[in-house]
Design an enzyme around this catalytic site. Structure first.
Site, PDB file in Angstrom:
ATOM      1  N   GLN A 227       0.821  -1.206   0.000  1.00  0.00           N
ATOM      2  CA  GLN A 227       0.000   0.000   0.000  1.00  0.00           C
ATOM      3  C   GLN A 227       0.854   1.255   0.000  1.00  0.00           C
ATOM      4  O   GLN A 227       2.082   1.201   0.134  1.00  0.00           O
ATOM      5  CB  GLN A 227      -0.906  -0.007   1.237  1.00  0.00           C
ATOM      6  CG  GLN A 227      -0.138  -0.101   2.551  1.00  0.00           C
ATOM      7  CD  GLN A 227      -1.033  -0.354   3.753  1.00  0.00           C
ATOM      8  OE1 GLN A 227      -1.068   0.443   4.669  1.00  0.00           O
ATOM      9  NE2 GLN A 227      -1.747  -1.484   3.735  1.00  0.00           N
TER      10      GLN A 227
ATOM     11  N   GLU B 233       4.141   7.680   8.804  1.00  0.00           N
ATOM     12  CA  GLU B 233       4.090   6.841   9.998  1.00  0.00           C
ATOM     13  C   GLU B 233       5.438   6.202  10.283  1.00  0.00           C
ATOM     14  O   GLU B 233       6.325   6.139   9.418  1.00  0.00           O
ATOM     15  CB  GLU B 233       3.030   5.748   9.824  1.00  0.00           C
ATOM     16  CG  GLU B 233       3.303   4.810   8.660  1.00  0.00           C
ATOM     17  CD  GLU B 233       2.111   3.912   8.323  1.00  0.00           C
ATOM     18  OE1 GLU B 233       0.979   4.273   8.694  1.00  0.00           O
ATOM     19  OE2 GLU B 233       2.315   2.876   7.686  1.00  0.00           O
TER      20      GLU B 233
ATOM     21  N   ARG C  29      -4.484   0.656  -1.608  1.00  0.00           N
ATOM     22  CA  ARG C  29      -3.901  -0.672  -1.802  1.00  0.00           C
ATOM     23  C   ARG C  29      -3.369  -0.822  -3.217  1.00  0.00           C
ATOM     24  O   ARG C  29      -4.048  -0.502  -4.192  1.00  0.00           O
ATOM     25  CB  ARG C  29      -4.931  -1.764  -1.529  1.00  0.00           C
ATOM     26  CG  ARG C  29      -5.413  -1.821  -0.082  1.00  0.00           C
ATOM     27  CD  ARG C  29      -6.287  -3.051   0.154  1.00  0.00           C
ATOM     28  NE  ARG C  29      -6.971  -2.953   1.434  1.00  0.00           N
ATOM     29  CZ  ARG C  29      -8.194  -2.441   1.585  1.00  0.00           C
ATOM     30  NH1 ARG C  29      -8.866  -2.026   0.523  1.00  0.00           N
ATOM     31  NH2 ARG C  29      -8.749  -2.363   2.774  1.00  0.00           N
TER      32      ARG C  29
ATOM     33  N   HIS D 123       4.780   0.189   0.680  1.00  0.00           N
ATOM     34  CA  HIS D 123       5.229  -0.644   1.793  1.00  0.00           C
ATOM     35  C   HIS D 123       4.189  -1.706   2.146  1.00  0.00           C
ATOM     36  O   HIS D 123       3.043  -1.649   1.693  1.00  0.00           O
ATOM     37  CB  HIS D 123       5.500   0.227   3.028  1.00  0.00           C
ATOM     38  CG  HIS D 123       4.251   0.893   3.568  1.00  0.00           C
ATOM     39  ND1 HIS D 123       3.739   2.057   3.033  1.00  0.00           N
ATOM     40  CD2 HIS D 123       3.405   0.543   4.582  1.00  0.00           C
ATOM     41  CE1 HIS D 123       2.648   2.418   3.704  1.00  0.00           C
ATOM     42  NE2 HIS D 123       2.412   1.509   4.634  1.00  0.00           N
TER      43      HIS D 123
ATOM     44  N   HIS E  26       0.348   5.750   1.131  1.00  0.00           N
ATOM     45  CA  HIS E  26      -0.514   6.756   1.739  1.00  0.00           C
ATOM     46  C   HIS E  26      -0.376   8.093   1.006  1.00  0.00           C
ATOM     47  O   HIS E  26       0.644   8.359   0.352  1.00  0.00           O
ATOM     48  CB  HIS E  26      -0.165   6.930   3.219  1.00  0.00           C
ATOM     49  CG  HIS E  26      -0.257   5.659   4.001  1.00  0.00           C
ATOM     50  ND1 HIS E  26      -1.372   4.854   3.982  1.00  0.00           N
ATOM     51  CD2 HIS E  26       0.635   5.045   4.825  1.00  0.00           C
ATOM     52  CE1 HIS E  26      -1.165   3.802   4.769  1.00  0.00           C
ATOM     53  NE2 HIS E  26       0.040   3.895   5.280  1.00  0.00           N
TER      54      HIS E  26
END
Length: 342
Positions: A104, A123, A202, A182, A106
């Site tokens: 996926q 993150e 995804r 990642h 972000h």
């Protein structure tokens, strides 16, 4: 106004890949669900079901983080800025993966400029448990472009050949800037520190073919950084390899320094440890030991394994009490307006 340390009720989230090892207090989580995530600090939009944390104990028990932020923004945030949407600028989760998560990506700041309904998500993962041979996938190999990736998605396992594979053990910290392709591998339990977004695109889902888990290829291609190697931050740090700073019965190791937050690992002896804070909130996540956070007024918040305690900027003389040796993460939010977007 001075705020006490705040511990929140965990919000349990069903996931297809979950390891399902979270305790389930009465009324939290359907017993038939497989739980993969526990959100321990969250302030997401009202449109996201169960996306706002509620204080578990103390004088503010029953109030949501969002309510506290709206009522006393300066006392909570100090010189830190809220997310652009006016919400708390951090989201903390515990992830328990029995199976591989999807490959996926972000949203990036550039994508969000054109899609205001999305939010930037950067993150970091701190590994608590990992089975022998466990790996994470972080970034694409050198030379992989959009056409190569699209072709690989059409093959059964072709995407894995394009990803950088990193073996992990407990104490590893993996930083994932927005735009990094990642995946979290199976048999890993970890703490996830991130900017306040739950937007995920995804790319590939291990051939699960689950209608409830669609791919988002066009959005993903718009977000993927095909030159993620240009980042100045190390992709992974290992706790055992980092130097420790000794201070008053504790050892502090910096595991991540990013624009959005810094993460320190604290290894504390039994006793009381004064928590050095600045003009912004501190977020503490328990790893090991029977710990608590106490302020000058005597208000107390439990900090057991996988608990998250928010120490507001106005909290007076916060201290960590350790009944025995303990370990935790200490996360600092910088006073940089606008960096957290969302």
């Amino acid at each position: 106004m001075r705020l006490p340390p705040l511990r929140f009720k965990p919000i349990l989230k069903p996931r297809a890949w979950g390891g399902d090892r979270f305790p389930r207090p009465a009324g939290r989580g359907d017993q038939g669900d497989v739980i993969g995530e526990s959100w321990t600090l969250a302030d997401l939009p009202a449109s996201i079901a169960d996306g706002r944390s509620v204080v578990e104990e103390g004088p503010m028990a029953g109030r949501s983080l969002h309510e506290i932020l709206e009522a006393t923004p300066d006392a909570l945030l100090g010189s830190a800025s809220p997310a652009n949407s006016g919400r708390f600028p951090m989201l903390v989760k515990i992830l328990d993966a029995a199976e591989n998560l999807s490959v996926q990506v972000h949203p990036t700041p550039r994508y969000v400029e054109d899609h205001p309904d999305a939010a930037v998500k950067t993150e970091s993962w701190f590994v608590l448990e990992a089975a022998p041979g466990a790996v994470v996938y972080r970034g694409l190999r050198s030379g992989v472009d959009a056409d190569t990736l699209r072709t690989a998605i059409g093959r059964k396992d072709g995407v894995l050949d394009l990803l950088v594979t990193l073996p992990v053990t407990p104490g590893a910290c993996i930083h994932l800037p927005s735009g990094t392709c990642h995946a979290l591998g199976a048999d890993i339990r970890l703490i996830e520190i991130q900017t306040p977004s739950d937007t995920t695109f995804r790319v590939w889902d291990w051939n699960r073919d689950d209608p409830g888990r669609p791919l988002h290829l066009e959005a993903a291609m718009d977000c993927i950084d095909f030159d993620a190697s240009s980042s100045s931050l190390p992709p992974l740090t290992r706790l055992a390899e980092l130097p420790a700073v000794e201070a008053g019965g504790g050892r502090r190791r910096r595991v991540c320094t990013a624009a959005e937050f810094t993460i320190d690992h604290l290894d504390l002896d039994a006793g009381t440890w004064n928590l050095t804070t600045g003009s912004t909130p501190t977020v503490l996540v328990g790893i090991e030991g029977a710990l608590s956070v106490v302020d000058a007024a005597g208000d107390r918040a439990r900090l057991g394994p996988e608990d998250t305690v928010l120490v507001p900027a106005s909290c007076e003389k916060p201290r960590i009490r350790c009944d025995g040796p303990g370990r935790l993460l200490s996360v600092e939010i910088p006073a940089i307006p606008g960096v957290l977007l969302a």
